[in-house]
Design a protein around this motif. Structure first.
Motif, mmCIF file in Angstrom:
data_model
loop_
_atom_site.group_PDB
_atom_site.id
_atom_site.type_symbol
_atom_site.label_atom_id
_atom_site.label_comp_id
_atom_site.label_asym_id
_atom_site.label_seq_id
_atom_site.Cartn_x
_atom_site.Cartn_y
_atom_site.Cartn_z
ATOM 1 N N PRO A 113 79.563 84.227 3.281
ATOM 2 C CA PRO A 113 78.998 84.469 1.946
ATOM 3 C C PRO A 113 78.247 83.239 1.445
ATOM 4 C CG PRO A 113 81.360 84.113 1.808
ATOM 5 C CD PRO A 113 81.031 84.227 3.269
ATOM 6 N N LEU A 114 77.462 83.440 0.380
ATOM 7 C CA LEU A 114 76.685 82.339 -0.187
ATOM 8 C C LEU A 114 77.604 81.223 -0.653
ATOM 9 C CD1 LEU A 114 74.031 84.243 -2.349
ATOM 10 C CD2 LEU A 114 73.600 82.873 -0.318
ATOM 11 N N PRO A 115 77.279 79.971 -0.336
ATOM 12 C CA PRO A 115 78.095 78.851 -0.819
ATOM 13 C C PRO A 115 77.943 78.698 -2.327
ATOM 14 C CG PRO A 115 76.112 78.046 0.258
ATOM 15 C CD PRO A 115 76.145 79.531 0.471
ATOM 16 N N PRO A 116 78.880 78.067 -3.004
ATOM 17 C CA PRO A 116 78.770 77.868 -4.462
ATOM 18 C C PRO A 116 77.553 77.017 -4.800
ATOM 19 C CG PRO A 116 80.540 76.538 -3.521
ATOM 20 C CD PRO A 116 80.101 77.464 -2.439
ATOM 21 N N PRO A 117 76.959 77.224 -5.979
ATOM 22 C CA PRO A 117 75.743 76.472 -6.352
ATOM 23 C C PRO A 117 75.992 74.967 -6.361
ATOM 24 C CG PRO A 117 76.147 78.282 -7.872
ATOM 25 C CD PRO A 117 77.361 78.176 -7.007
ATOM 26 N N MET A 118 74.982 74.216 -5.903
ATOM 27 C CA MET A 118 75.077 72.760 -5.893
ATOM 28 C C MET A 118 74.556 72.227 -7.221
ATOM 29 S SD MET A 118 73.802 71.922 -1.999
ATOM 30 C CE MET A 118 74.204 70.182 -2.134
ATOM 31 N N THR A 119 75.254 71.244 -7.763
ATOM 32 C CA THR A 119 74.860 70.673 -9.053
ATOM 33 C C THR A 119 74.104 69.360 -8.908
ATOM 34 O OG1 THR A 119 77.025 69.598 -9.195
ATOM 35 C CG2 THR A 119 76.792 71.755 -10.255
ATOM 36 N N THR A 120 74.181 68.745 -7.746
ATOM 37 C CA THR A 120 73.468 67.490 -7.490
ATOM 38 C C THR A 120 72.806 67.547 -6.117
ATOM 39 O OG1 THR A 120 75.441 66.460 -6.540
ATOM 40 C CG2 THR A 120 75.044 66.121 -8.907
ATOM 41 N N VAL A 121 71.797 66.702 -5.938
ATOM 42 C CA VAL A 121 71.091 66.622 -4.657
ATOM 43 C C VAL A 121 71.710 65.498 -3.843
ATOM 44 C CG1 VAL A 121 68.875 66.219 -3.529
ATOM 45 C CG2 VAL A 121 68.964 67.492 -5.668
ATOM 46 N N GLU A 122 72.407 65.865 -2.809
ATOM 47 C CA GLU A 122 73.049 64.892 -1.931
ATOM 48 C C GLU A 122 72.651 65.169 -0.483
ATOM 49 O OE1 GLU A 122 74.668 62.345 -2.905
ATOM 50 O OE2 GLU A 122 74.842 62.879 -5.037
ATOM 51 N N PRO A 123 72.525 64.120 0.346
ATOM 52 C CA PRO A 123 72.158 64.339 1.754
ATOM 53 C C PRO A 123 73.230 65.133 2.496
ATOM 54 C CG PRO A 123 72.768 62.056 1.378
ATOM 55 C CD PRO A 123 72.710 62.695 0.031
ATOM 56 N N LEU A 124 72.774 66.020 3.366
ATOM 57 C CA LEU A 124 73.666 66.857 4.173
ATOM 58 C C LEU A 124 73.463 66.529 5.642
ATOM 59 C CD1 LEU A 124 73.106 70.268 2.338
ATOM 60 C CD2 LEU A 124 75.128 68.797 2.162
ATOM 61 N N PRO A 125 74.434 66.852 6.493
ATOM 62 C CA PRO A 125 74.230 66.609 7.933
ATOM 63 C C PRO A 125 73.107 67.460 8.491
ATOM 64 C CG PRO A 125 76.246 67.874 7.530
ATOM 65 C CD PRO A 125 75.774 67.392 6.191
ATOM 66 N N LEU A 126 72.522 67.031 9.594
ATOM 67 C CA LEU A 126 71.443 67.786 10.227
ATOM 68 C C LEU A 126 71.985 69.064 10.840
ATOM 69 C CD1 LEU A 126 69.542 64.882 12.041
ATOM 70 C CD2 LEU A 126 68.965 65.954 9.859
ATOM 71 N N LEU A 127 71.148 70.089 10.849
ATOM 72 C CA LEU A 127 71.565 71.381 11.402
ATOM 73 C C LEU A 127 71.961 71.263 12.869
ATOM 74 C CD1 LEU A 127 68.851 73.589 9.692
ATOM 75 C CD2 LEU A 127 71.313 73.881 9.388
ATOM 76 N N ARG A 128 71.247 70.437 13.598
ATOM 77 C CA ARG A 128 71.519 70.326 15.029
ATOM 78 C C ARG A 128 72.825 69.585 15.328
ATOM 79 N NH1 ARG A 128 67.016 66.592 14.713
ATOM 80 N NH2 ARG A 128 67.743 64.438 14.900
ATOM 81 N N ASP A 129 73.386 68.901 14.291
ATOM 82 C CA ASP A 129 74.596 68.111 14.501
ATOM 83 C C ASP A 129 75.879 68.871 14.186
ATOM 84 O OD1 ASP A 129 72.995 66.026 15.252
ATOM 85 O OD2 ASP A 129 73.044 65.024 13.304
ATOM 86 N N VAL A 130 75.751 70.114 13.730
ATOM 87 C CA VAL A 130 76.954 70.881 13.384
ATOM 88 C C VAL A 130 77.118 72.030 14.368
ATOM 89 C CG1 VAL A 130 76.775 70.297 10.935
ATOM 90 C CG2 VAL A 130 75.726 72.398 11.780
ATOM 91 N N PRO A 131 78.330 72.551 14.541
ATOM 92 C CA PRO A 131 78.525 73.704 15.434
ATOM 93 C C PRO A 131 77.729 74.920 14.956
ATOM 94 C CG PRO A 131 80.633 72.699 14.830
ATOM 95 C CD PRO A 131 79.599 72.050 13.977
ATOM 96 N N VAL A 132 77.376 75.787 15.900
ATOM 97 C CA VAL A 132 76.574 76.978 15.590
ATOM 98 C C VAL A 132 77.251 77.815 14.516
ATOM 99 C CG1 VAL A 132 75.628 79.130 16.530
ATOM 100 C CG2 VAL A 132 75.539 77.023 17.875
#
Length: 489
Positions: free
Chosen positions: A63-82
């Motif tokens: 399901p959709l993740p909860p809304p983000m209230t701040t802009v913070e860096p996230l890990p790269l898509l290629r670095d997380v499991p599928v």
């Protein structure tokens, strides 16, 4: 009844399934490229009910993740499991939905850079085609694109200065300060539209008529970079979503009608005509009546507005494409040009003469004969124009072999119409270049048909003699009136 219900549910689950790769491609370099090659196709359909989307395997989508209230860096898509990529993709989409004030470069600089890097990663991810993009991800991505690009445009040039730029080369191009981010958003949309992994059955739910109309509204942007991206994207949408094609043509028609008959102000007429030039080039023969009506009701009247210089090159190409597709339309086009021929705008007249030459190059003898009398009456007026560029451009017609061959076949009609204009130029035109070109044309007619030329000369001499007699009679009448007034004194 039960069978119909089962059948309907199967059809729904198929359209809601995850969009998988059609083929593996190497990852992109991350550079922005705005002209990919895939063929283009549009269907319009309303969005389905809010059921739970499923993966191809039948497992429910995260399901959709909860809304983000701040802009913070996230890990790269290629670095997380599928298994975690969809949730991370949706969180990155949320970051890209944050809007910033780009008029102040220092304000929220860190957040702006995080958003920019996130957008670049999404472009690379879509371009690579290395992972599945679920339907919920596609929906949220298109919403994010709309959040960024569908915005009130800044005041136009004429609204802030009261002037209208008439020459594209002299126009001061407006540069949107938010373009460094907008460009990447447009690139993301373009990559999504042209991707071979994008299933039109899914994409048409989100790139629908409302989305297309909002895209068309953005063509009024004064930032030429934005209009170039819009042109490419709309053309790709037209090609990929076939069912949208009549709707897009009609919507562009409406923009033209409003421009011609109401505002005479729009920044993107040239870009829209470029798209139409490509569309017209692909029209099948025999041409549909709908397309001919478009020529008569929209394209030909586009010669009327004052700022035609801003889009004339693209308009001339579209008009010529019609004549090359169906030579029988030449008479309609030429008479349309004569209808909107400028009376006092010499620069516009030069443009018309150039376009007329291109149309005549694609004109056959039968169509030429239908319109040659009004056509050469207008050309005769151009030959005697005191604006040397108009007269010179009209005389250049005789440098075109195809036009000369048409004139030669119909010289019995054409020479008597323009002979007087040629004679007046040789006697009294102030410009030496026009004088020399006129002598060349005159010599060409003499070699073409000496007998006809001499006959026209005699008729012209007789006409001059009659005119001289009328002038002498008028002078005598005035002298008699003057004498009579003096006697009554």
């Amino acid at each position: 009844m039960l069978k119909k219900i089962i059948k309907g549910s199967k059809k729904y689950s198929k359209s809601d399934s995850t969009v998988t790769d059609a083929g593996s491609r190497p990852p992109g370099s991350g550079n922005l490229v705005s002209d990919p090659n895939p063929n283009v196709v549009i269907n319009h359909a309303s969005r389905p009910g809010q059921g739970v989307p499923t993966m191809n395997s039948g497992t429910p989508v995260v399901p959709l993740p909860p809304p983000m209230t701040t802009v913070e860096p996230l890990p790269l898509l290629r670095d997380v499991p599928v298994s975690e990529r969809q949730n991370l993709f949706l969180r990155k989409i949320q970051i890209c939905c944050f809007l910033f004030d780009f008029n102040d470069a220092l304000k929220s600089a860190r957040e702006k850079e995080i958003k920019r890097q996130t957008l670049l990663e999404l472009v690379d991810f879509i371009q690579s085609g290395s992972s599945k993009i679920t339907e919920i991800c596609q929906e949220e991505m298109v919403k994010m694109v709309g959040t960024n690009i569908f915005r009130p445009l800044p005041p136009a040039f004429h609204e802030t200065t009261g002037q209208v730029a008439s020459d594209p080369e002299e126009e001061e191009h407006y540069l949107d300060p938010s373009w460094p981010h907008l460009q990447i958003v447009y690139e993301l949309l373009l990559r999504y539209v042209v991707s071979t992994d994008t299933d039109t059955k899914v994409a048409k739910k989100y790139i629908d008529h409302s989305f297309v109309l909002k895209l068309l509204d953005l063509f009024d942007s004064e930032d030429i970079r934005e209009r170039e991206f819009l042109k490419t994207i709309l053309h790709r949408i037209y090609g990929k979503f076939m069912v949208h094609r009549p709707f897009i043509r009609k919507a562009i028609n409406n923009i033209f009608y409003r421009f011609i008959y109401e505002t005479e102000r729009h920044s993107g007429i040239g870009e829209l005509l470029e798209i139409l030039g490509s569309i017209i080039n692909g029209f099948a023969l025999p041409m549909k009546e709908e397309h001919k009506l478009f020529l008569v009701r929209a394209l030909i009247p586009l010669h009327k507005p004052k700022p035609i210089a801003m889009y004339h090159q693209q308009l001339s190409y579209c008009i010529t494409q019609f004549v090359e597709k169906d030579y029988k339309l030449a008479d309609t086009v030429i008479r349309g040009l004569l209808k909107y021929w400028p009376s006092t705008n010499c620069q516009k007249e030069v443009l018309f003469l150039g376009e007329l030459e291109e149309v005549l190059e694609a004109t056959q003898s039968a169509e030429f004969q239908r319109c040659m009398v009004p056509l050469f009456r207008q050309i005769a007026r151009c030959l005697n124009s005191l604006h040397f560029q108009v007269a010179e451009r009209a005389l250049f017609f005789w440098n075109n072999e195809h036009i000369v061959s048409l004139i030669s076949l119909n010289r019995q009609v054409i020479l008597p119409i323009i002979f007087e204009a040629l004679e007046r130029n040789t006697r009294s035109h102030w410009n030496q270049a026009v004088h020399g070109l006129t002598l060349n044309v005159r010599k060409m007619f003499m070699e073409m048909d000496t007998e006809l030329f001499e006959e026209c000369q005699r008729e012209f001499a007789e006409k001059e003699a009659r005119a001289q007699e009328v002038e002498e009679q008028r002078q005598m009448t005035w002298e008699k009136l003057a004498d009579l007034a003096a006697e009554r004194g």
